[in-house]
Design a protein around this motif. Sequence first.
Motif, PDB file in Angstrom:
ATOM      1  N   ALA A  18       0.849  -1.196   0.000  1.00  0.00           N
ATOM      2  CA  ALA A  18       0.000   0.000   0.000  1.00  0.00           C
ATOM      3  C   ALA A  18       0.882   1.243   0.000  1.00  0.00           C
ATOM      4  O   ALA A  18       2.062   1.199   0.360  1.00  0.00           O
ATOM      5  CB  ALA A  18      -0.925   0.010   1.219  1.00  0.00           C
ATOM      6  N   THR A  21      -0.700   8.297  -1.409  1.00  0.00           N
ATOM      7  CA  THR A  21      -0.332   9.104  -2.564  1.00  0.00           C
ATOM      8  C   THR A  21      -0.926  10.501  -2.444  1.00  0.00           C
ATOM      9  O   THR A  21      -2.123  10.650  -2.171  1.00  0.00           O
ATOM     10  CB  THR A  21      -0.832   8.442  -3.862  1.00  0.00           C
ATOM     11  OG1 THR A  21      -0.283   7.127  -3.945  1.00  0.00           O
ATOM     12  CG2 THR A  21      -0.424   9.243  -5.081  1.00  0.00           C
ATOM     13  N   PHE A  31      -3.335   3.198 -14.183  1.00  0.00           N
ATOM     14  CA  PHE A  31      -3.015   1.894 -13.610  1.00  0.00           C
ATOM     15  C   PHE A  31      -3.202   0.836 -14.684  1.00  0.00           C
ATOM     16  O   PHE A  31      -4.257   0.746 -15.309  1.00  0.00           O
ATOM     17  CB  PHE A  31      -3.928   1.596 -12.416  1.00  0.00           C
ATOM     18  CG  PHE A  31      -3.778   2.561 -11.277  1.00  0.00           C
ATOM     19  CD1 PHE A  31      -2.932   2.281 -10.222  1.00  0.00           C
ATOM     20  CD2 PHE A  31      -4.469   3.772 -11.291  1.00  0.00           C
ATOM     21  CE1 PHE A  31      -2.785   3.172  -9.174  1.00  0.00           C
ATOM     22  CE2 PHE A  31      -4.330   4.677 -10.254  1.00  0.00           C
ATOM     23  CZ  PHE A  31      -3.479   4.376  -9.193  1.00  0.00           C
ATOM     24  N   GLY A  38      -7.307  -4.719  -5.901  1.00  0.00           N
ATOM     25  CA  GLY A  38      -6.791  -3.593  -5.130  1.00  0.00           C
ATOM     26  C   GLY A  38      -7.901  -2.643  -4.730  1.00  0.00           C
ATOM     27  O   GLY A  38      -9.072  -2.859  -5.042  1.00  0.00           O
ATOM     28  N   HIS A  40      -8.714   1.812  -3.684  1.00  0.00           N
ATOM     29  CA  HIS A  40      -8.314   3.205  -3.488  1.00  0.00           C
ATOM     30  C   HIS A  40      -9.280   3.808  -2.475  1.00  0.00           C
ATOM     31  O   HIS A  40     -10.496   3.627  -2.573  1.00  0.00           O
ATOM     32  CB  HIS A  40      -8.376   3.996  -4.793  1.00  0.00           C
ATOM     33  CG  HIS A  40      -7.510   3.439  -5.875  1.00  0.00           C
ATOM     34  ND1 HIS A  40      -6.142   3.526  -5.858  1.00  0.00           N
ATOM     35  CD2 HIS A  40      -7.831   2.777  -7.020  1.00  0.00           C
ATOM     36  CE1 HIS A  40      -5.648   2.952  -6.948  1.00  0.00           C
ATOM     37  NE2 HIS A  40      -6.652   2.483  -7.664  1.00  0.00           N
ATOM     38  N   SER A  41      -8.745   4.516  -1.522  1.00  0.00           N
ATOM     39  CA  SER A  41      -9.555   5.214  -0.531  1.00  0.00           C
ATOM     40  C   SER A  41      -9.217   6.696  -0.612  1.00  0.00           C
ATOM     41  O   SER A  41      -8.065   7.093  -0.399  1.00  0.00           O
ATOM     42  CB  SER A  41      -9.251   4.680   0.873  1.00  0.00           C
ATOM     43  OG  SER A  41      -9.897   5.468   1.862  1.00  0.00           O
ATOM     44  N   MET A  90      -4.711   9.994  -1.231  1.00  0.00           N
ATOM     45  CA  MET A  90      -5.419   8.744  -1.503  1.00  0.00           C
ATOM     46  C   MET A  90      -4.584   7.574  -1.018  1.00  0.00           C
ATOM     47  O   MET A  90      -3.369   7.545  -1.222  1.00  0.00           O
ATOM     48  CB  MET A  90      -5.679   8.623  -3.000  1.00  0.00           C
ATOM     49  CG  MET A  90      -6.441   7.380  -3.414  1.00  0.00           C
ATOM     50  SD  MET A  90      -6.787   7.384  -5.189  1.00  0.00           S
ATOM     51  CE  MET A  90      -7.913   8.765  -5.317  1.00  0.00           C
ATOM     52  N   CYS A  92      -3.772   3.765  -1.556  1.00  0.00           N
ATOM     53  CA  CYS A  92      -3.891   2.751  -2.608  1.00  0.00           C
ATOM     54  C   CYS A  92      -3.299   1.443  -2.091  1.00  0.00           C
ATOM     55  O   CYS A  92      -2.180   1.433  -1.556  1.00  0.00           O
ATOM     56  CB  CYS A  92      -3.161   3.182  -3.874  1.00  0.00           C
ATOM     57  SG  CYS A  92      -3.698   4.777  -4.537  1.00  0.00           S
ATOM     58  N   ALA A  94      -2.881  -3.000  -2.890  1.00  0.00           N
ATOM     59  CA  ALA A  94      -2.934  -4.049  -3.913  1.00  0.00           C
ATOM     60  C   ALA A  94      -2.662  -5.405  -3.273  1.00  0.00           C
ATOM     61  O   ALA A  94      -1.863  -5.518  -2.332  1.00  0.00           O
ATOM     62  CB  ALA A  94      -1.917  -3.775  -5.018  1.00  0.00           C
TER      63      ALA A  94
END
Length: 289
Positions: A18, A21, A31, A38, A40-41, A90, A92, A94
Amino acid sequence: MDVLSDAIAAMRTGRPHASLTRRDSPCRMRFLGQGGVGFHSVVEGSARLVPADGGIAPVALGPGDVVFITHRGAYELVGERDGEPPAAAMICGAYFLDESRPHPLLTELPDFVHLAAGDVDGGPLRAVLGLLRAELDEPQPGSDSIVTSYLDTLLLLILRTWWLRVRGGTGDLTGWAAALADPAVAAALRAVHSDPAHPWTVGELGALSSLSRAPFARRFTASVGMPPLGYLTWWRMTLAAGWLRDPDEAPLRSVAERAGYASEFAFAKAFKREFGLAPGRYRKLRAAG
């Protein structure tokens, strides 16, 4: 929900990762499609998730939103309007999955699972996201293991939040959403997952919910997509393949016993029928890869 935990554990490979970003100037984040899933928040700002293939409409993301991605194609995060940054901040994450034998529970997920801030606020998902952000923002001794633990927890919480939302909807449940919500089917699934080596019969599984053999078998097959004993064999082989991929795992005889087979020969025959390879050969190829 133990079935969900097992499905994730059976597919997971490697360590998740993670990043936090930040984007302070107008840009686009692209991406590339790859194996795994994955999320994204959005911590601050807003963005649009735009699939490169144009198969679905862009997904608008606001502060506090979470989007879970199972999509195998490329996608972009762009500003809400042209020229805006995707987001001020954000998270991120995966995960790597063994997609050679995906659990049907995961294959039924939509390409993008959008959880609005209202679906997340006030619950454990928001709390764990906050803890993850703190570790990513200011790493401390032990952060690598802590972040991995948070990511494992987040994956289950995201899927559970989605499942609870689907279950609480107004439409008819189908597939695995229906299976997990059906007490009779869910009880059988939990039994199979808790003790895959047991010599289960259809009548025995049906009796867990006081159903006779035929009605239970029809109900199970309609939601899971395969008969009860078919799923039992599929799950045993899925577990066995995972044990064989582990270089520190027990010898084949022990794997056979854990998978519910009285002899190594019977296990090898069933495994080869499922994978096209003898278990010993499968283990060597996976170790070489």
